[in-house]
Design a protein around this motif. Structure first.
Motif, short mmCIF file in Angstrom:
data_model
loop_
_atom_site.label_atom_id
_atom_site.label_comp_id
_atom_site.label_asym_id
_atom_site.label_seq_id
_atom_site.Cartn_x
_atom_site.Cartn_y
_atom_site.Cartn_z
N ALA A 34 0.84 -1.20 0.00
CA ALA A 34 0.00 0.00 0.00
C ALA A 34 0.88 1.25 0.00
O ALA A 34 0.62 2.20 -0.74
CB ALA A 34 -0.94 0.00 1.20
N GLN A 35 1.92 1.25 0.82
CA GLN A 35 2.83 2.40 0.88
C GLN A 35 3.45 2.67 -0.49
O GLN A 35 3.66 3.82 -0.88
CB GLN A 35 3.91 2.16 1.93
CG GLN A 35 4.83 3.33 2.13
CD GLN A 35 5.87 3.09 3.21
OE1 GLN A 35 5.97 2.00 3.77
NE2 GLN A 35 6.66 4.09 3.51
N SER A 69 2.02 2.09 -3.27
CA SER A 69 0.90 2.29 -4.20
C SER A 69 0.71 1.10 -5.15
O SER A 69 0.23 1.27 -6.26
CB SER A 69 1.06 3.59 -4.99
OG SER A 69 0.99 4.69 -4.13
N ASN A 77 -4.49 0.01 -3.05
CA ASN A 77 -5.01 1.11 -2.21
C ASN A 77 -6.15 0.65 -1.32
O ASN A 77 -7.06 1.39 -1.03
CB ASN A 77 -5.45 2.29 -3.08
CG ASN A 77 -6.58 1.91 -4.03
OD1 ASN A 77 -7.03 0.78 -4.05
ND2 ASN A 77 -7.03 2.86 -4.81
N ARG A 113 1.90 9.99 6.96
CA ARG A 113 0.99 9.57 5.89
C ARG A 113 0.95 8.04 5.80
O ARG A 113 -0.11 7.44 5.70
CB ARG A 113 1.42 10.15 4.55
CG ARG A 113 0.56 9.74 3.39
CD ARG A 113 1.16 10.13 2.04
NE ARG A 113 1.72 11.46 2.03
CZ ARG A 113 1.27 12.47 1.32
NH1 ARG A 113 0.26 12.30 0.51
NH2 ARG A 113 1.85 13.65 1.37
N ILE A 119 -2.06 4.13 6.96
CA ILE A 119 -2.40 2.90 6.22
C ILE A 119 -2.93 1.84 7.18
O ILE A 119 -3.85 1.09 6.84
CB ILE A 119 -1.18 2.37 5.44
CG1 ILE A 119 -0.82 3.34 4.32
CG2 ILE A 119 -1.43 0.98 4.91
CD1 ILE A 119 0.52 3.04 3.64
N PHE A 147 -7.63 6.12 0.84
CA PHE A 147 -6.20 5.96 0.60
C PHE A 147 -5.57 7.30 0.21
O PHE A 147 -6.10 8.03 -0.61
CB PHE A 147 -5.97 4.93 -0.51
CG PHE A 147 -4.52 4.65 -0.77
CD1 PHE A 147 -3.77 3.90 0.11
CD2 PHE A 147 -3.90 5.13 -1.91
CE1 PHE A 147 -2.44 3.63 -0.13
CE2 PHE A 147 -2.57 4.87 -2.17
CZ PHE A 147 -1.84 4.12 -1.27
N GLU A 148 -4.44 7.60 0.83
CA GLU A 148 -3.72 8.84 0.55
C GLU A 148 -2.31 8.45 0.11
O GLU A 148 -1.44 8.17 0.92
CB GLU A 148 -3.66 9.68 1.84
CG GLU A 148 -3.13 11.06 1.66
CD GLU A 148 -3.10 11.81 2.98
OE1 GLU A 148 -2.17 12.61 3.16
OE2 GLU A 148 -3.99 11.61 3.83
N SER A 149 -2.11 8.39 -1.21
CA SER A 149 -0.82 7.92 -1.71
C SER A 149 0.26 8.99 -1.56
O SER A 149 -0.02 10.18 -1.53
CB SER A 149 -0.93 7.51 -3.18
OG SER A 149 -1.25 8.62 -3.98
N ASP A 150 1.47 8.52 -1.47
CA ASP A 150 2.63 9.40 -1.45
C ASP A 150 2.85 9.86 -2.89
O ASP A 150 2.99 9.03 -3.78
CB ASP A 150 3.85 8.63 -0.93
CG ASP A 150 5.09 9.48 -0.85
OD1 ASP A 150 5.43 10.16 -1.84
OD2 ASP A 150 5.75 9.43 0.20
N SER A 174 3.52 7.21 -5.84
CA SER A 174 2.38 6.89 -6.69
C SER A 174 2.74 6.95 -8.18
O SER A 174 1.99 6.45 -9.01
CB SER A 174 1.21 7.83 -6.40
OG SER A 174 1.55 9.16 -6.74
#
Length: 163
Positions: A76-77, A79, A82, A113, A117, A136-139, A143
């Motif tokens: 997830a980190q 991407s 998500n 951030r 997760i 989900f808040e991607s880097d 991403s």
């Protein structure tokens, strides 16, 4: 996992077991209720779980549980997916782990951030609510990575010996 899948099946819900073939020898995993997919390796199991799951919930467990939990968090980190990831913190089982993760944030090994997760709750209802509310808040930097099979293929080297 057998107790969980049996309870789910008894409530007429869908059960899908993704089981490495090695575990089926000598009936190591026991009787399967619901649909079963056999795979060759643990890595193949994780990939299939990622592809077929809507979310991931870890119950109290050992090294295998932790390995799969952190693999999904890492993906997830990066991407790669998500989907929401949670731990059901029954009787404080995951308190030490959650404290360690928070410590890693304070030490700046995990970003705030990325910390978002991993979701935790003490009841199943609370955890499901949190998983459903998760966004989900991607880097931004991560991403942009491309994880398709074609992007990971290396250029072939000519290793022909010429005399």
């Amino acid at each position: 996992m057998g107790c969980v899948s049996t309870a789910v099946a008894q409530h007429e819900r869908q059960v899908l077991g993704i089981i490495p073939s090695a575990f089926t020898v000598n009936n190591l995993v026991g009787e399967t209720c619901g649909k079963e997919i056999k795979v060759a390796t643990m890595q193949e199991r994780l990939v299939m779980m990622m592809e077929l799951s809507d979310a991931f919930i870890a119950l109290p467990g050992g090294f295998g549980t932790l390995e799969e939990l952190f693999q999904m968090i890492s993906w997830a980190q990066l991407s790669i997916h998500n989907k929401p990831i949670g731990v059901l913190n029954i009787n404080g089982f995951f308190n030490g782990l959650l404290s360690f993760v928070d410590h890693a944030v304070k030490q700046e090994f995990i970003t705030p951030r990325a910390r978002k997760i991993l979701i935790s709750a003490t009841t199943a209802d609370e955890l499901v609510d949190k998983l459903q509310a998760f966004r989900f808040e991607s880097d931004p930097a991560l991403s942009k990575l491309k994880w398709s099979p074609s992007s990971s293929q290396k250029e072939k080297l000519d290793l022909t010996l010429r005399l």
